[in-house]
Every structure is written in structure tokens, then in C-alpha cells.
Motif scaffolding. Structure first.
Motif, PDB file in Angstrom:
ATOM      1  N   TYR A  35      30.409  72.318 -15.222  1.00 18.11           N
ATOM      2  CA  TYR A  35      31.687  71.917 -15.802  1.00 18.11           C
ATOM      3  C   TYR A  35      31.703  71.989 -17.327  1.00 18.11           C
ATOM      4  O   TYR A  35      32.571  71.407 -17.972  1.00 18.11           O
ATOM      5  CB  TYR A  35      32.090  70.505 -15.349  1.00 18.11           C
ATOM      6  N   ARG A  51      29.094  75.359 -11.832  1.00 20.25           N
ATOM      7  CA  ARG A  51      27.891  74.688 -11.333  1.00 20.25           C
ATOM      8  C   ARG A  51      26.826  74.751 -12.412  1.00 20.25           C
ATOM      9  O   ARG A  51      27.040  75.341 -13.489  1.00 20.25           O
ATOM     10  CB  ARG A  51      27.378  75.376 -10.067  1.00 20.25           C
ATOM     11  N   ASP A  77      45.327  68.015 -15.632  1.00 29.57           N
ATOM     12  CA  ASP A  77      43.900  67.708 -15.668  1.00 29.57           C
ATOM     13  C   ASP A  77      43.520  67.321 -17.087  1.00 29.57           C
ATOM     14  O   ASP A  77      44.277  67.518 -18.024  1.00 29.57           O
ATOM     15  CB  ASP A  77      43.081  68.930 -15.234  1.00 29.57           C
ATOM     16  N   ARG A  87      36.319  67.727 -15.010  1.00 26.91           N
ATOM     17  CA  ARG A  87      36.039  66.705 -13.999  1.00 26.91           C
ATOM     18  C   ARG A  87      35.625  67.327 -12.667  1.00 26.91           C
ATOM     19  O   ARG A  87      35.018  66.670 -11.834  1.00 26.91           O
ATOM     20  CB  ARG A  87      37.273  65.819 -13.796  1.00 26.91           C
ATOM     21  N   SER A  88      35.975  68.601 -12.481  1.00 29.28           N
ATOM     22  CA  SER A  88      35.630  69.278 -11.229  1.00 29.28           C
ATOM     23  C   SER A  88      35.687  70.781 -11.455  1.00 29.28           C
ATOM     24  O   SER A  88      36.042  71.243 -12.541  1.00 29.28           O
ATOM     25  CB  SER A  88      36.602  68.877 -10.110  1.00 29.28           C
ATOM     26  N   ASN A  89      35.349  71.540 -10.433  1.00 29.17           N
ATOM     27  CA  ASN A  89      35.445  73.001 -10.521  1.00 29.17           C
ATOM     28  C   ASN A  89      36.628  73.518  -9.717  1.00 29.17           C
ATOM     29  O   ASN A  89      36.638  74.658  -9.257  1.00 29.17           O
ATOM     30  CB  ASN A  89      34.143  73.666 -10.045  1.00 29.17           C
ATOM     31  N   ARG A  90      37.650  72.676  -9.566  1.00 29.06           N
ATOM     32  CA  ARG A  90      38.854  73.070  -8.837  1.00 29.06           C
ATOM     33  C   ARG A  90      39.581  74.178  -9.588  1.00 29.06           C
ATOM     34  O   ARG A  90      39.716  74.137 -10.807  1.00 29.06           O
ATOM     35  CB  ARG A  90      39.777  71.860  -8.669  1.00 29.06           C
ATOM     36  N   GLN A 119      43.301  74.690 -12.792  1.00 31.58           N
ATOM     37  CA  GLN A 119      43.391  73.544 -13.699  1.00 31.58           C
ATOM     38  C   GLN A 119      44.170  73.900 -14.978  1.00 31.58           C
ATOM     39  O   GLN A 119      44.125  75.022 -15.455  1.00 31.58           O
ATOM     40  CB  GLN A 119      41.998  73.059 -14.080  1.00 31.58           C
TER      41      GLN A 119
END
Length: 253
Positions: free
Chosen positions: A121, A213, A49, A58-61, A64
Motif C-alpha cells: 500500500y 502487496r 478513500d 488503506r487497502s488494495n481495492r 480508489q
């Protein structure tokens, strides 16, 4: 800062490994360090990432891993006109864009909240502590379990080529920063990200904490501890969860 040397150099406000810089490789970017396209920074290619050019995730996955640029990179030069966008956690253990406050919660003891809104993020802080080996972490964990309070955090992975070498653990009990006041929640608003700076060793990443968020002013900052819930654990070692969220799992472990 207080330094304690036990194979590695540990500071109260920042933990790091003093490695020979010859073991590092750096990019030849002249500032900027592109996050995409044909001229993408090689350091970004190395990680699963990477940050956006605005220095956010880029995301809250979950899961990472980010490889930041290091002292061997050309973008570290003082004369670079464009600041490198692939340096974030290494610059400060607490983001300069946030205003945090330790406060007394109703049921969970001390907690951490933000006094201003934080966009999703965004980088908040780094989990800081003493870096210890797995066997020491096991010994201390048993002692902390009896006390009912633990600041141990293991984020690293086992390298496929060396499966017998276990990840290191960060212990924020005696050495730490404001991140040690972040409470657990089964519906957390923060995310832990493995960040590699001084080394690409998967066992010893730094732990960057980011927002999952948009967070409102005066909202408590929480993270999911992800403890394994052992149903055979004696009642005296069980830790009830007090997050109060609708999907609370009932126990931390």
C-alpha cells in the motif's frame, strides 16, 4: 523543465492544470489532518478513500479516489509543527522512500524494478505525461497501435452533470518519468489510484501508483493495463501478453 502550453500547463516531470485558486476550497486543519474521528479533515471526507496517517493506502481495492489537501488548506502553512498526512503524490513524482532501476527484461524490453523492499500500500510514483483531450488521444492511439507501442493512460471519469465531456488522457510518449517503464502483468503488484489535488474535476485526476502487496528487492514492478480484449481485432493489431504469470490472459488486447 520544458513547458508546453495548450490550454493547460504541462511539464516534462509533472503535469498539472493552472487553475484559479479561488475555485479551490481548503481545510482549516492546523497540521496533522486527521484521517478519522470527529475531527477528520474535510478534504478526506470529500474523497471516497483517504490515506492512513502513515501516508499509505488503506487497502488494495481497485477504483480508489483520493482527494489531497491543496494550497488553500491551512495545513499548508510553513509554521505547522505537524506535517500534513494528506499530501503525498503532490510532493514528488517518485517517492523518496523507494530506489528504482530501469533494466532490460528477458522478453518485454525495458522494465522497472525496485532495489529495496517496498511495503504494501506504499506510494511508488506518479504517472506523468502530456495531458490531452479525448479526440487527440484517439488519433494518437491509432498511430501508436500501428507502431505497437503506446503510453496513453485514461483514468478520469465522465461527470454525471456533463455526460458529453470526456475524460482527459495522459500521454507519456514524449513527456514522462520513470513510470513509463512499468510493464503490464495479468497478476500485477502495483495499483493505479486517482488523486485529486488542484481540482475536484473527475475528468482530470493525477495518477498515483501504489503497491498492492509487499514487494521484494529486485522484483519487477508491474501493473495491469486492463485493456479491453476485442476478439474481432485483426491479428496484426493484437498484442500478445508476455507476463508469464500462471493466470495470464494471453493478450494485452
Amino acid at each position: 523543465c520544458v513547458c508546453v502550453c495548450v490550454c493547460v500547463c504541462v511539464r516534462a516531470r509533472a503535469c498539472f492544470f493552472r487553475l484559479d485558486e479561488n475555485f479551490l476550497y481548503g481545510c482549516s486543519c492546523e497540521g496533522g489532518c486527521k484521517s478519522k474521528g470527529p475531527n477528520i479533515c474535510p478534504c478526506r471526507i470529500d474523497s471516497a478513500d483517504s490515506y492512513t496517517e502513515e501516508k499509505t493506502l488503506r487497502s488494495n481495492r481497485s477504483g480508489q479516489v483520493v482527494s489531497e489537501c491543496n494550497s488553500r488548506c491551512s495545513c499548508a502553512c510553513a509554521s505547522c509543527k505537524t506535517p500534513c498526512s494528506n499530501r503525498l503524490v503532490q510532493l514528488s513524482d517518485v517517492s523518496k522512500t523507494v530506489e528504482l532501476q530501469v533494466f532490460r527484461t528477458e522478453k518485454k524490453g525495458w522494465g522497472l524494478r525496485t532495489l529495496t523492499p517496498i511495503p504494501k500500500y506504499s506510494y511508488v510514483c506518479e504517472y506523468i505525461g502530456e495531458i490531452i483531450a479525448e479526440e487527440i488521444a484517439q488519433q494518437r492511439g491509432e498511430f501508436y497501435d500501428v507502431k505497437g507501442c503506446s503510453y496513453l493512460w485514461t483514468q478520469g471519469d465522465v461527470h454525471p452533470s456533463q455526460p458529453t465531456l470526456m475524460p482527459y488522457t495522459i500521454d507519456a510518449t514524449d513527456y514522462g518519468n520513470i513510470s513509463r517503464f512499468i510493464n503490464h502483468s495479468c497478476e500485477a503488484n502495483l495499483l493505479a489510484v486517482s488523486v485529486r489535488v488542484e481540482t475536484r474535476d473527475v475528468r482530470i485526476p493525477r495518477i498515483g501508483i501504489f503497491t498492492m502487496r509487499n514487494i521484494k528487492a529486485f522484483e519487477e514492478l508491474t501493473i495491469d493495463y486492463n485493456y479491453y480484449i476485442d476478439k474481432t481485432l485483426p491479428p496484426n493489431l493484437q498484442i500478445p501478453c508476455k507476463c508469464g504469470m500462471p493466470r495470464c490472459r494471453g493478450r494485452l488486447r
